[in-house]
Design an enzyme around this catalytic site. Structure first.
Site, PDB file in Angstrom:
ATOM      1  N   CYS A 119       0.819  -1.229   0.000  1.00  0.00           N
ATOM      2  CA  CYS A 119       0.000   0.000   0.000  1.00  0.00           C
ATOM      3  C   CYS A 119       0.843   1.264   0.000  1.00  0.00           C
ATOM      4  O   CYS A 119       0.321   2.360  -0.200  1.00  0.00           O
ATOM      5  CB  CYS A 119      -0.958  -0.009   1.187  1.00  0.00           C
ATOM      6  SG  CYS A 119      -2.132  -1.364   1.092  1.00  0.00           S
ATOM      7  N   HIS A 261      -3.234   7.242   2.201  1.00  0.00           N
ATOM      8  CA  HIS A 261      -3.657   5.928   1.697  1.00  0.00           C
ATOM      9  C   HIS A 261      -5.029   5.623   2.294  1.00  0.00           C
ATOM     10  O   HIS A 261      -5.235   5.753   3.501  1.00  0.00           O
ATOM     11  CB  HIS A 261      -2.628   4.883   2.099  1.00  0.00           C
ATOM     12  CG  HIS A 261      -3.105   3.484   1.914  1.00  0.00           C
ATOM     13  ND1 HIS A 261      -3.617   3.025   0.716  1.00  0.00           N
ATOM     14  CD2 HIS A 261      -3.183   2.444   2.794  1.00  0.00           C
ATOM     15  CE1 HIS A 261      -3.961   1.756   0.865  1.00  0.00           C
ATOM     16  NE2 HIS A 261      -3.718   1.383   2.110  1.00  0.00           N
ATOM     17  N   ASN A 291     -10.075  -0.220   0.199  1.00  0.00           N
ATOM     18  CA  ASN A 291      -8.627  -0.119   0.115  1.00  0.00           C
ATOM     19  C   ASN A 291      -8.156  -0.798  -1.174  1.00  0.00           C
ATOM     20  O   ASN A 291      -8.165  -2.027  -1.263  1.00  0.00           O
ATOM     21  CB  ASN A 291      -8.021  -0.782   1.364  1.00  0.00           C
ATOM     22  CG  ASN A 291      -6.504  -0.761   1.371  1.00  0.00           C
ATOM     23  OD1 ASN A 291      -5.866  -0.493   0.363  1.00  0.00           O
ATOM     24  ND2 ASN A 291      -5.928  -1.063   2.525  1.00  0.00           N
TER      25      ASN A 291
HETATM   26  N1  COA Z   1     -18.189  -7.948  10.864  1.00  0.00           N
HETATM   27  C1  COA Z   1     -18.615  -8.108  12.126  1.00  0.00           C
HETATM   28  N2  COA Z   1     -17.810  -8.318  13.155  1.00  0.00           N
HETATM   29  C2  COA Z   1     -16.489  -8.349  12.909  1.00  0.00           C
HETATM   30  C3  COA Z   1     -15.964  -8.184  11.622  1.00  0.00           C
HETATM   31  C4  COA Z   1     -16.866  -7.980  10.567  1.00  0.00           C
HETATM   32  N3  COA Z   1     -16.470  -7.806   9.313  1.00  0.00           N
HETATM   33  N4  COA Z   1     -14.623  -8.258  11.680  1.00  0.00           N
HETATM   34  C5  COA Z   1     -14.307  -8.474  12.971  1.00  0.00           C
HETATM   35  N5  COA Z   1     -15.436  -8.525  13.710  1.00  0.00           N
HETATM   36  C6  COA Z   1     -15.568  -8.719  15.141  1.00  0.00           C
HETATM   37  C7  COA Z   1     -14.376  -9.420  15.748  1.00  0.00           C
HETATM   38  O1  COA Z   1     -14.506 -10.828  15.613  1.00  0.00           O
HETATM   39  C8  COA Z   1     -14.443  -8.965  17.177  1.00  0.00           C
HETATM   40  O2  COA Z   1     -15.415  -9.724  17.831  1.00  0.00           O
HETATM   41  P1  COA Z   1     -15.176 -10.213  19.346  1.00  0.00           P
HETATM   42  O3  COA Z   1     -15.008  -8.959  20.147  1.00  0.00           O
HETATM   43  O4  COA Z   1     -16.409 -10.969  19.623  1.00  0.00           O
HETATM   44  O5  COA Z   1     -13.930 -11.028  19.267  1.00  0.00           O
HETATM   45  C9  COA Z   1     -14.994  -7.533  17.071  1.00  0.00           C
HETATM   46  O6  COA Z   1     -15.606  -7.444  15.782  1.00  0.00           O
HETATM   47  C10 COA Z   1     -13.952  -6.471  17.190  1.00  0.00           C
HETATM   48  O7  COA Z   1     -12.865  -6.838  16.350  1.00  0.00           O
HETATM   49  P2  COA Z   1     -11.623  -5.889  16.173  1.00  0.00           P
HETATM   50  O8  COA Z   1     -10.596  -6.589  15.333  1.00  0.00           O
HETATM   51  O9  COA Z   1     -11.211  -5.354  17.507  1.00  0.00           O
HETATM   52  O10 COA Z   1     -12.273  -4.716  15.339  1.00  0.00           O
HETATM   53  P3  COA Z   1     -11.652  -3.320  15.003  1.00  0.00           P
HETATM   54  O11 COA Z   1     -12.447  -2.234  15.571  1.00  0.00           O
HETATM   55  O12 COA Z   1     -10.159  -3.299  15.235  1.00  0.00           O
HETATM   56  O13 COA Z   1     -11.884  -3.254  13.425  1.00  0.00           O
HETATM   57  C11 COA Z   1     -10.634  -3.525  11.411  1.00  0.00           C
HETATM   58  C12 COA Z   1     -11.278  -4.222  12.594  1.00  0.00           C
HETATM   59  C13 COA Z   1      -9.984  -4.552  10.518  1.00  0.00           C
HETATM   60  C14 COA Z   1     -11.696  -2.786  10.637  1.00  0.00           C
HETATM   61  C15 COA Z   1      -9.576  -2.506  11.952  1.00  0.00           C
HETATM   62  O14 COA Z   1      -8.748  -3.141  12.902  1.00  0.00           O
HETATM   63  C16 COA Z   1      -8.734  -1.937  10.876  1.00  0.00           C
HETATM   64  O15 COA Z   1      -9.190  -1.248  10.004  1.00  0.00           O
HETATM   65  N6  COA Z   1      -7.404  -2.137  10.950  1.00  0.00           N
HETATM   66  C17 COA Z   1      -6.507  -1.662   9.936  1.00  0.00           C
HETATM   67  C18 COA Z   1      -6.503  -2.619   8.793  1.00  0.00           C
HETATM   68  C19 COA Z   1      -5.941  -2.021   7.537  1.00  0.00           C
HETATM   69  O16 COA Z   1      -6.095  -0.862   7.264  1.00  0.00           O
HETATM   70  N7  COA Z   1      -5.250  -2.843   6.750  1.00  0.00           N
HETATM   71  C20 COA Z   1      -4.675  -2.454   5.548  1.00  0.00           C
HETATM   72  C21 COA Z   1      -3.561  -1.517   5.785  1.00  0.00           C
HETATM   73  S1  COA Z   1      -2.814  -1.028   4.309  1.00  0.00           S
END
Ligand code: COA
Length: 335
Positions: A119, A261, A291
């Site tokens: 990215c 990004h 993304n």
């Molecule tokens: N739908 C519903 N629930 C979901 C889910 C989805 N698509 N994805 C994860 N969950 C759940 C998890 O299982 C977790 O449940 P639990 O508490 O029962 O275990 C809960 O939601 C919270 O998960 P968490 O990982 O803490 O969520 P978050 O707020 O961190 O959001 C992302 C997850 C991936 C959206 C976030 O971490 C993110 O954007 N990170 C950066 C990723 C990124 O940008 N990557 C590319 C970089 S170039």
């Protein structure tokens, strides 16, 4: 392509272009595949839908379409292009897709190669191209960011599949001896944290003959620790941008546009807050595309140039970040 010295001192931005596939995968549609909801995706990421490549929309085709439209905006004769850098992690030819973009364009006087930095790829490619131009080696360059991550997403993993989409963007940049609109840059990597986000090879052991083994080639799907990547982005991106602004003697209120990004709206908002850049100056189109990896920055830039938000001489602070881990920043003036 032979080096030609023009006594060049700077870079000028002459055109932008972009391309996205037609297929639209909305949040309600993804919810039919994995256990998620439009509300969850929207509130945690800001994404509503993303584009998915179909047959005929590979990285070469998307990159070609984006490049052609940047060249048209720049009003360049294609034969005058010296350099094409294609930032991609998903080439349709592992040996490199840039030469096929060159051939499709008919840019026979250019040298073309791929650059991989996930990215951060577009930003790293833009910085690389700008150094060739400022060094006097080349006059005109096309920098493309194109990715087709849909082919490497695990469509059963709700923690990652909601984030990604496909697309391409491109910029046409030119060396000049009058001014420099590529104000400054910085770039970093930390392979020690690489396991937070990667797309590892998957090799199966096979045998060529008798006792001679070989590993057949292939890749697994995207592996991501979302929380760690999130923490990395909201910590490192403001630091690199703040340092760059300070080094170049700019205040954040001199920045017309913050172009990050497009990974997650919450990351964009958090970085904007840290830098004290108001929301209306933060460019965002991830609601429509998610993304798109190396494509997000030029895809967003092209949209904002074409709808006249980005104007001549606007100051843009831009940052790419992602797998590697890798991150970078550039301060540019449009035009
Ligand atoms: N739908 C519903 N629930 C979901 C889910 C989805 N698509 N994805 C994860 N969950 C759940 C998890 O299982 C977790 O449940 P639990 O508490 O029962 O275990 C809960 O939601 C919270 O998960 P968490 O990982 O803490 O969520 P978050 O707020 O961190 O959001 C992302 C997850 C991936 C959206 C976030 O971490 C993110 O954007 N990170 C950066 C990723 C990124 O940008 N990557 C590319 C970089 S170039």
């Amino acid at each position: 392509m032979e080096g030609i010295n023009f006594n060049q001192i700077g870079v000028s931005f002459k055109g932008s272009g972009s391309y996205v596939p037609d297929q639209i995968l909305t949040n309600p549609k993804i919810s039919q595949k994995v256990d998620t909801s439009n509300e969850w995706i929207k509130s945690r990421t800001g994404i509503s839908e993303r584009r998915i490549s179909s047959i005929g929309d590979n990285v070469t085709e998307m990159g070609y379409a984006a490049a052609l439209s940047a060249i048209e905006m720049a009003h360049w004769d294609i034969k005058t292009i010296d350099l094409i850098i294609l930032a991609t992690s998903t080439p349709n030819d592992l040996f490199g897709s840039a030469p096929s973009v060159q051939a499709k364009l008919g840019a026979f006087n250019a040298v073309a190669f791929d650059l991989t930095a996930a990215c951060s790829g577009f930003l790293f490619a833009l910085i690389t191209a700008s150094q060739f131009l400022k060094g006097g080696s080349f006059k005109r360059a096309i920098v493309i960011g194109a990715d087709q991550l849909s082919s490497f997403v695990d469509w059963n993993d709700r923690r990652s599949c909601i984030l990604f989409g496909d697309g391409a963007g491109a910029l046409a940049i030119e060396a000049t001896n009058e001014f420099d609109n590529f104000i400054g840059f910085d770039m970093r990597t930390d392979g020690g944290r690489g396991s937070f986000l990667n797309l590892p090879s998957k090799n199966n052991k096979d045998s060529i003959i008798d006792d001679i083994d070989f590993l057949s080639g292939g890749f697994s799907s995207i592996q991501m620790n979302g929380q760690e990547v999130y923490k990395f982005a909201v910590k490192e991106v403001p630091i690199i941008l703040e340092k760059l602004l300070k080094k170049m003697k700019y205040n954040s209120d001199q920045v017309d546009w913050l172009l990050l990004h497009q990974a997650n709206q919450r990351i964009l908002d958090s970085v904007g807050e840290r830098l004290k850049i108001p929301r209306e100056k933060i460019l965002s189109n991830l609601e429509k595309y998610g993304n798109t990896s190396a494509a997000t920055i030029p895809l967003m830039m092209d949209e904002a140039v074409r709808d006249y938000r980005i104007k001549q001489n606007d100051i843009i602070a831009t940052s790419g970040f992602g797998a590697g881990l890798s991150w970078g920043a550039a301060l540019i003036k449009w035009g």
